[in-house]
Scaffold this active site. Structure first.
Site, PDB file in Angstrom:
ATOM      1  CG  ASP A 255      -8.792  -2.357  19.242  1.00 18.08           C
ATOM      2  OD1 ASP A 255      -7.670  -1.818  19.215  1.00 18.08           O
ATOM      3  OD2 ASP A 255      -9.667  -2.088  20.079  1.00 18.08           O
ATOM      4  NE  ARG A 258      -2.528  -0.270  15.050  1.00 16.56           N
ATOM      5  CZ  ARG A 258      -2.604   0.781  15.850  1.00 16.56           C
ATOM      6  NH1 ARG A 258      -2.935   0.638  17.118  1.00 16.56           N
ATOM      7  NH2 ARG A 258      -2.321   1.986  15.381  1.00 16.56           N
ATOM      8  NE  ARG A 277      10.843 -26.471   4.474  1.00 16.40           N
ATOM      9  CZ  ARG A 277       9.674 -26.093   4.985  1.00 16.40           C
ATOM     10  NH1 ARG A 277       9.580 -25.778   6.245  1.00 16.40           N
ATOM     11  NH2 ARG A 277       8.585 -26.065   4.240  1.00 16.40           N
ATOM     12  CD  GLU A 381      -4.514   0.107   9.209  1.00 16.18           C
ATOM     13  OE1 GLU A 381      -4.672   0.978   8.329  1.00 16.18           O
ATOM     14  OE2 GLU A 381      -5.295  -0.056  10.162  1.00 16.18           O
ATOM     15  CB  THR A 383       5.628   2.990  12.405  1.00 18.15           C
ATOM     16  OG1 THR A 383       5.631   3.688  13.667  1.00 18.15           O
ATOM     17  CG2 THR A 383       5.277   3.947  11.286  1.00 18.15           C
ATOM     18  CD  GLN A 385      10.047   2.941  14.543  1.00 18.89           C
ATOM     19  OE1 GLN A 385       9.039   2.772  13.846  1.00 18.89           O
ATOM     20  NE2 GLN A 385      11.254   2.673  14.104  1.00 18.89           N
TER      21      GLN A 385
HETATM   22  C1  LIG Z   1       2.235   1.849   0.721  1.00 19.24           C
HETATM   23  C2  LIG Z   1       1.538   2.606   1.786  1.00 19.24           C
HETATM   24  C3  LIG Z   1       0.173   2.428   1.962  1.00 19.24           C
HETATM   25  C4  LIG Z   1      -0.515   3.152   2.955  1.00 19.24           C
HETATM   26  N1  LIG Z   1      -1.872   2.994   3.072  1.00 19.24           N
HETATM   27  C5  LIG Z   1      -2.544   3.822   3.910  1.00 19.24           C
HETATM   28  C6  LIG Z   1      -3.981   3.813   3.931  1.00 19.24           C
HETATM   29  O1  LIG Z   1      -4.652   3.010   3.269  1.00 19.24           O
HETATM   30  N2  LIG Z   1      -4.611   4.732   4.716  1.00 19.24           N
HETATM   31  C7  LIG Z   1      -3.930   5.639   5.471  1.00 19.24           C
HETATM   32  O2  LIG Z   1      -4.563   6.446   6.143  1.00 19.24           O
HETATM   33  N3  LIG Z   1      -2.569   5.655   5.500  1.00 19.24           N
HETATM   34  C8  LIG Z   1      -1.873   4.766   4.725  1.00 19.24           C
HETATM   35  N4  LIG Z   1      -0.492   4.814   4.710  1.00 19.24           N
HETATM   36  C9  LIG Z   1       0.206   5.773   5.564  1.00 19.24           C
HETATM   37  C10 LIG Z   1       0.835   5.083   6.764  1.00 19.24           C
HETATM   38  O3  LIG Z   1      -0.152   4.674   7.662  1.00 19.24           O
HETATM   39  C11 LIG Z   1       1.834   6.096   7.376  1.00 19.24           C
HETATM   40  O4  LIG Z   1       2.942   6.138   6.498  1.00 19.24           O
HETATM   41  C12 LIG Z   1       2.268   5.712   8.756  1.00 19.24           C
HETATM   42  O5  LIG Z   1       1.219   5.907   9.656  1.00 19.24           O
HETATM   43  C13 LIG Z   1       3.469   6.537   9.244  1.00 19.24           C
HETATM   44  O6  LIG Z   1       3.226   7.891   9.081  1.00 19.24           O
HETATM   45  P1  LIG Z   1       4.314   8.819   8.353  1.00 19.24           P
HETATM   46  O7  LIG Z   1       4.676   8.160   7.063  1.00 19.24           O
HETATM   47  O8  LIG Z   1       3.790  10.209   8.314  1.00 19.24           O
HETATM   48  O9  LIG Z   1       5.592   8.753   9.282  1.00 19.24           O
HETATM   49  P2  LIG Z   1       5.870   9.590  10.608  1.00 19.24           P
HETATM   50  O10 LIG Z   1       4.713   9.531  11.519  1.00 19.24           O
HETATM   51  O11 LIG Z   1       6.376  10.943  10.223  1.00 19.24           O
HETATM   52  O12 LIG Z   1       7.041   8.739  11.241  1.00 19.24           O
HETATM   53  C14 LIG Z   1       8.367   8.732  10.715  1.00 19.24           C
HETATM   54  C15 LIG Z   1       9.212   7.808  11.617  1.00 19.24           C
HETATM   55  O13 LIG Z   1       9.206   8.320  12.964  1.00 19.24           O
HETATM   56  C16 LIG Z   1       8.713   7.331  13.860  1.00 19.24           C
HETATM   57  N5  LIG Z   1       7.923   7.945  14.929  1.00 19.24           N
HETATM   58  C17 LIG Z   1       6.869   8.783  14.777  1.00 19.24           C
HETATM   59  N6  LIG Z   1       6.368   9.144  15.984  1.00 19.24           N
HETATM   60  C18 LIG Z   1       7.124   8.508  16.923  1.00 19.24           C
HETATM   61  C19 LIG Z   1       7.115   8.467  18.344  1.00 19.24           C
HETATM   62  N7  LIG Z   1       6.207   9.141  19.046  1.00 19.24           N
HETATM   63  N8  LIG Z   1       8.052   7.709  18.957  1.00 19.24           N
HETATM   64  C20 LIG Z   1       8.970   7.002  18.251  1.00 19.24           C
HETATM   65  N9  LIG Z   1       9.030   7.010  16.897  1.00 19.24           N
HETATM   66  C21 LIG Z   1       8.119   7.755  16.241  1.00 19.24           C
HETATM   67  C22 LIG Z   1       7.875   6.407  13.014  1.00 19.24           C
HETATM   68  O14 LIG Z   1       7.780   5.123  13.577  1.00 19.24           O
HETATM   69  C23 LIG Z   1       8.650   6.392  11.703  1.00 19.24           C
HETATM   70  O15 LIG Z   1       9.699   5.483  11.772  1.00 19.24           O
HETATM   71  C24 LIG Z   1       0.203   4.058   3.775  1.00 19.24           C
HETATM   72  C25 LIG Z   1       1.592   4.213   3.622  1.00 19.24           C
HETATM   73  C26 LIG Z   1       2.258   3.513   2.647  1.00 19.24           C
HETATM   74  C27 LIG Z   1       3.741   3.714   2.485  1.00 19.24           C
END
Ligand SMILES: Cc1cc2nc3c(=O)[nH]c(=O)nc-3n(C[C@H](O)[C@H](O)[C@H](O)COP(=O)(O)OP(=O)(O)OC[C@H]3O[C@@H](n4cnc5c(N)ncnc54)[C@H](O)[C@@H]3O)c2cc1C
Length: 404
Positions: A255, A258, A277, A381, A383, A385
């Site tokens: 909260d 984000r 611009r 924080e 995605t 979706q």
């Molecule tokens: C540069 C960078 C910095 C980051 N920093 C941090 C950090 O400081 N701390 C930390 O803990 N994490 C961090 N992350 C991780 C980030 O929070 C995750 O990448 C993110 O939560 C998505 O998880 P995932 O990559 O496993 O994708 P997934 O969860 O596997 O998702 C893949 C795709 O499927 C979609 N999806 C997943 N579930 C659903 C659903 N139920 N319904 C519809 N669509 C869905 C997602 O939106 C996404 O498009 C970082 C990532 C990056 C790239």
């Protein structure tokens, strides 16, 4: 109750100062650290020292990590100090300068926001001045953060942490890491707690750094925990596993964070709009805010549409922060702000590349960089979706089991 749609007057000076810092200290080194991935931006030490000085003098109301504290003791504080509004406004300005550098600011990590949100008074005092990264994501768990497998088992006066965290922003540079781990995996999501782990703790090591599309100034680390012991006092919040509260304790951090990520997207998109611009102006395209878009050139009409979309994101960002400052639940609004600003940030930056053509795509300007940098703000924080899913659940009154 209504909210004023203009920038809160009280924070305009702060925002103006942040803008000056962004323009004079971040922009000049922006390309340098985009090219020198993983090199530590030494210039930030001076900036961080300045912010520390302001905090100590009480003059700084929001350049750093604020928390969404809901305890009765400071019930009226928020209205007076508006820490969340100050934070989103100054972060947006700093990200007008550079998102990757803002994410690299010492002592301003997402873990600091977690501590500010859920630590008790003793912990707040003990962890004052640390630089804390936030480690939730694991090799097998991203969006489904309730499924994390890292464990923290109580042994005497210490928790023993085992697991692997990936993509930890500032994971190498920060001196502390806030780690999500389960006290007992058989008890489900209610058993997930966060733990503050100092960097020199035996059993914790940074395994590698990632190469990325954007925010290259920010380090992104894999951290491994092997029988890593921390004092039991380093668990943030209550050690009780309350199935009724479920995941709420851990999720409360979001909260707070984000709206901050929404602010990063708002700032980066504003940078792209301002530069576009100017570049359009140099090409003879003027944008008139007093005439209908349909009577103007296609380029001007598109810029007007992008600005309107940006304005929607900015207002949702302010609303989420305003609610937090006034001790009102803001989970729905925090997700709405993050969803809107995350998408708008990416759309605006990429559309600005398009509007400026070859200049937009070239490294001669920063537009192509902002198009790369902004994408992460629609991913971490939670995605796009996932934010939409959260909004849908709240609007429809459905649980996470009913709508997944
Ligand atoms: C540069 C960078 C910095 C980051 N920093 C941090 C950090 O400081 N701390 C930390 O803990 N994490 C961090 N992350 C991780 C980030 O929070 C995750 O990448 C993110 O939560 C998505 O998880 P995932 O990559 O496993 O994708 P997934 O969860 O596997 O998702 C893949 C795709 O499927 C979609 N999806 C997943 N579930 C659903 C659903 N139920 N319904 C519809 N669509 C869905 C997602 O939106 C996404 O498009 C970082 C990532 C990056 C790239």
């Amino acid at each position: 109750m209504s909210i004023d749609l203009d920038d809160p007057r009280r924070f305009r000076t702060l925002a103006g100062q942040a803008h000056q810092v962004a323009m004079n200290m971040l922009r000049p080194i922006s390309r340098k650290y985009d090219r020198a991935e993983h090199a530590y931006p030494q210039e930030l030490d001076l900036l961080a020292a300045m912010i520390d000085g302001l905090s100590e003098s009480g003059a700084n109301e929001g350049a750093g990590a604020a928390g969404v504290r809901r305890d009765a003791a400071d019930a009226d504080e928020g209205i007076r100090n508006g820490a969340n509004l100050a934070s989103v406004m100054s972060i947006a300005e700093m990200c007008w300068g550079d998102v990757g550098l803002l994410l690299s600011m010492p002592r301003q990590g997402l873990g600091n926001s977690a501590i500010a949100s859920v630590a008790d008074d003793e912990q707040l005092a003990r962890f004052a001045g640390v630089w804390a990264a936030m480690a939730i994501t694991e090799p097998g768990t991203g969006s489904d953060s309730a499924n994390i497998t890292t464990t923290a088992v109580l042994d005497g006066d210490e928790y023993v942490i085992n697991g692997e965290k990936i993509y930890v922003t500032s994971g190498e540079r920060a001196d502390h890491v806030v780690v999500w781990a389960s006290l007992d995996r058989s008890l489900g999501r209610a058993a997930i707690k966060s733990f503050v782990v100092p960097k020199d703790t035996p059993g914790m090591r940074v395994d590698r750094l990632e190469h990325k599309l954007g925010i290259k100034a920010s380090d992104t680390a894999t951290i491994v925990f092997e029988d890593c012991r921390v004092p039991k006092e380093n668990l943030l919040g209550s050690p009780e596993v309350d199935p009724k509260q479920g995941f709420a304790g851990a999720m409360a951090t979001f909260d707070n964070t984000r709206p901050l990520v929404a602010a990063m997207a708002v700032g980066c998109a504003r940078a792209a709009l301002d530069l576009t611009r100017d570049l359009l102006g140099q090409a003879g395209v003027t944008v008139d805010h007093d005439r209908p878009a349909s009577t103007q050139s296609a380029a001007a009409a598109m810029l007007l549409q992008l600005e309107a979309d940006w304005e929607g994101a900015r207002l949702l960002m302010l609303q989420a922060a305003w609610l937090a400052d006034n001790r009102r639940p803001n989970s729905l609004e925090a997700s709405m702000a993050k969803a809107k600003a995350g998408r708008v940030g990416s759309d605006v930056a990429l559309s600005c590349v398009e509007l400026c053509g070859t200049l937009g795509y070239s490294e001669a300007e920063l537009l192509e960089k902002w198009a790369r940098d902004s994408k992460i703000l629609d991913i971490f924080e939670g995605t796009q979706q996932i934010q939409q899913l959260i909004v849908a659940r709240r609007v429809l009154g459905l649980s996470s089991a009913e709508l997944r």
